[in-house]
Enzyme design. Structure first.
Site, PDB file in Angstrom:
ATOM      1  N   ASN A   8       0.866  -1.182   0.000  1.00  0.00           N
ATOM      2  CA  ASN A   8       0.000   0.000   0.000  1.00  0.00           C
ATOM      3  C   ASN A   8       0.904   1.234   0.000  1.00  0.00           C
ATOM      4  O   ASN A   8       1.495   1.567   1.022  1.00  0.00           O
ATOM      5  CB  ASN A   8      -0.902  -0.040   1.248  1.00  0.00           C
ATOM      6  CG  ASN A   8      -1.751   1.211   1.384  1.00  0.00           C
ATOM      7  OD1 ASN A   8      -1.817   2.036   0.466  1.00  0.00           O
ATOM      8  ND2 ASN A   8      -2.392   1.352   2.532  1.00  0.00           N
ATOM      9  N   LYS A  10       0.080   4.290  -0.391  1.00  0.00           N
ATOM     10  CA  LYS A  10      -0.595   5.470   0.201  1.00  0.00           C
ATOM     11  C   LYS A  10      -0.383   6.709  -0.670  1.00  0.00           C
ATOM     12  O   LYS A  10      -0.240   6.580  -1.887  1.00  0.00           O
ATOM     13  CB  LYS A  10      -0.115   5.675   1.636  1.00  0.00           C
ATOM     14  CG  LYS A  10      -0.188   4.383   2.465  1.00  0.00           C
ATOM     15  CD  LYS A  10      -0.146   4.586   3.942  1.00  0.00           C
ATOM     16  CE  LYS A  10      -0.245   3.241   4.642  1.00  0.00           C
ATOM     17  NZ  LYS A  10      -0.402   3.340   6.069  1.00  0.00           N
ATOM     18  N   HIS A  94      -9.887   1.516   4.272  1.00  0.00           N
ATOM     19  CA  HIS A  94      -8.646   1.613   5.054  1.00  0.00           C
ATOM     20  C   HIS A  94      -8.885   2.536   6.260  1.00  0.00           C
ATOM     21  O   HIS A  94      -9.632   3.507   6.169  1.00  0.00           O
ATOM     22  CB  HIS A  94      -7.512   2.159   4.171  1.00  0.00           C
ATOM     23  CG  HIS A  94      -6.174   2.068   4.840  1.00  0.00           C
ATOM     24  ND1 HIS A  94      -5.757   2.981   5.783  1.00  0.00           N
ATOM     25  CD2 HIS A  94      -5.180   1.155   4.727  1.00  0.00           C
ATOM     26  CE1 HIS A  94      -4.548   2.621   6.214  1.00  0.00           C
ATOM     27  NE2 HIS A  94      -4.177   1.515   5.594  1.00  0.00           N
ATOM     28  N   GLU A  96      -7.243   4.808   7.530  1.00  0.00           N
ATOM     29  CA  GLU A  96      -6.962   6.236   7.316  1.00  0.00           C
ATOM     30  C   GLU A  96      -8.149   6.919   6.645  1.00  0.00           C
ATOM     31  O   GLU A  96      -8.433   8.087   6.910  1.00  0.00           O
ATOM     32  CB  GLU A  96      -5.670   6.389   6.492  1.00  0.00           C
ATOM     33  CG  GLU A  96      -4.436   6.099   7.347  1.00  0.00           C
ATOM     34  CD  GLU A  96      -3.261   5.475   6.599  1.00  0.00           C
ATOM     35  OE1 GLU A  96      -3.261   5.471   5.356  1.00  0.00           O
ATOM     36  OE2 GLU A  96      -2.338   4.977   7.280  1.00  0.00           O
ATOM     37  N   GLU A 166      -6.151  -4.964  10.141  1.00  0.00           N
ATOM     38  CA  GLU A 166      -5.117  -3.972  10.417  1.00  0.00           C
ATOM     39  C   GLU A 166      -5.458  -3.215  11.703  1.00  0.00           C
ATOM     40  O   GLU A 166      -6.184  -2.207  11.657  1.00  0.00           O
ATOM     41  CB  GLU A 166      -5.032  -2.961   9.270  1.00  0.00           C
ATOM     42  CG  GLU A 166      -4.606  -3.537   7.952  1.00  0.00           C
ATOM     43  CD  GLU A 166      -3.940  -2.481   7.071  1.00  0.00           C
ATOM     44  OE1 GLU A 166      -2.792  -2.689   6.673  1.00  0.00           O
ATOM     45  OE2 GLU A 166      -4.563  -1.438   6.812  1.00  0.00           O
ATOM     46  N   GLY A 172       1.671   1.944  10.775  1.00  0.00           N
ATOM     47  CA  GLY A 172       2.628   3.043  10.674  1.00  0.00           C
ATOM     48  C   GLY A 172       3.303   3.418  11.981  1.00  0.00           C
ATOM     49  O   GLY A 172       3.900   4.483  12.103  1.00  0.00           O
ATOM     50  N   SER A 213       2.758  -2.432  10.374  1.00  0.00           N
ATOM     51  CA  SER A 213       4.193  -2.496  10.669  1.00  0.00           C
ATOM     52  C   SER A 213       4.844  -3.822  10.281  1.00  0.00           C
ATOM     53  O   SER A 213       5.739  -4.315  10.983  1.00  0.00           O
ATOM     54  CB  SER A 213       4.451  -2.165  12.151  1.00  0.00           C
ATOM     55  OG  SER A 213       4.002  -0.856  12.446  1.00  0.00           O
TER      56      SER A 213
HETATM   57  P1  PGA Z   1       2.312   0.058   7.722  1.00  0.00           P
HETATM   58  O1  PGA Z   1       0.907   0.359   6.979  1.00  0.00           O
HETATM   59  O2  PGA Z   1       2.876  -1.189   7.145  1.00  0.00           O
HETATM   60  O3  PGA Z   1       3.152   1.275   7.419  1.00  0.00           O
HETATM   61  O4  PGA Z   1       2.014  -0.071   9.176  1.00  0.00           O
HETATM   62  C1  PGA Z   1       0.009  -0.676   6.700  1.00  0.00           C
HETATM   63  C2  PGA Z   1      -1.209  -0.131   6.002  1.00  0.00           C
HETATM   64  O5  PGA Z   1      -1.633   0.995   6.302  1.00  0.00           O
HETATM   65  O6  PGA Z   1      -1.793  -0.792   5.136  1.00  0.00           O
END
Ligand code: PGA
Length: 252
Positions: A8, A10, A94, A96, A166, A172, A213
């Site tokens: 991803n 982003k 997602h 976010e 997630e 993140g 992560s």
């Molecule tokens: P990350 O993000 O691996 O940076 O934690 C995962 C995601 O948002 O899909």
């Protein structure tokens, strides 16, 4: 069964940077019987990245879609448009987007239906907040998001859906969820799927992947857990050395 690893990207990377990263991924040895690799660039880079990936084993997906096919919906992108660009997958709901754009389970449900209707495989994201986990509400949250996101959906033939678990506190942050906790969460998701779709559809038409992560060092510990079918990777997928290392590590 084939494991799934999706990157991803982003709202990161220039279009040129996305193409360069895609190019470097196509040079990695991928055993398609063992692992399915995919990338989810920004909308602006989809066409160029799709061109770069043409003929490779790497799948192309988008990070979101709208729930209508066409019409007066300024700024939105339809699943049909994504399909035409060569996407096979689309991320939906997602955390976010739930957090910053106010996406609700109802909106997410409409998007999942629209994606399926356009012959895309939805990657439905679910996951609890830190607060919900500390208060012991996490299992309710993930069962609820799964059920509501998939409400009223019937899968026809080989249609499939990927659910990405997630936990928000792990996205993140560098605080990856312990693999055994992720396994427990995946089992809860599977139970919710069995209740809604029956055991045969739940097991054959759904895959459940973990995100939060994930990197080259910990990917193996997730893939080794029962019920974890792969990973959705953010940060570690956005640079060539780290994503390439992760893809290599996932095949060990
Ligand atoms: P990350 O993000 O691996 O940076 O934690 C995962 C995601 O948002 O899909």
């Amino acid at each position: 069964m084939q494991k799934i690893i999706f990157g991803n990207w982003k709202m990161n990377l220039s279009d040129e940077g996305a193409v360069a990263l895609a190019k470097s991924i196509t040079t990695v040895r991928i055993d398609a019987s063992f692992v399915r690799i995919g990338v989810l660039p920004s909308f602006t880079a989809l066409a160029a990245v799709g061109e770069t990936l043409r003929g490779s084993a790497v799948a192309l997906g988008a990070q979101d879609c709208f729930w209508e096919t066409a019409g007066a919906y300024t700024g939105e992108i339809s699943p049909t448009q994504l399909k035409k660009l060569g996407c096979t997958h689309v991320l939906i709901g997602h955390s976010e987007r739930r957090q910053y754009l106010g996406e609700t389970d109802d909106m997410i449900n409409r998007k999942v239906r629209a994606a399926l209707a356009a012959d895309l495989t939805p990657v439905l994201c679910i996951g609890e907040t830190d607060d919900a986990r500390r208060r012991g509400l996490w299992s309710n949250v993930i069962a609820d998001q799964t059920t509501k996101g998939l409400s009223g959906i019937e899968l026809i033939g080989t249609q499939s859906i990927i659910v990405a678990y997630e936990p928000i506190w792990a996205v993140g942050t560098g605080r990856a969820c312990a693999p055994e906790d992720a396994r427990e969460a995946h089992a809860l998701v599977m139970n919710a799927l069995i209740e809604q779709f029956g055991p045969s559809v739940a097991k054959n038409n759904f895959r459940i992947i973990y995100g939060g992560s994930v990197d080259a060092k910990n990917i193996g510990s997730y893939l080794g857990e029962e019920g974890i079918d792969g990973a959705l990777v953010g940060g570690a997928s956005q640079h060539s050395p780290s994503f390439v290392e992760l893809i290599v590590a996932a095949q060990k």
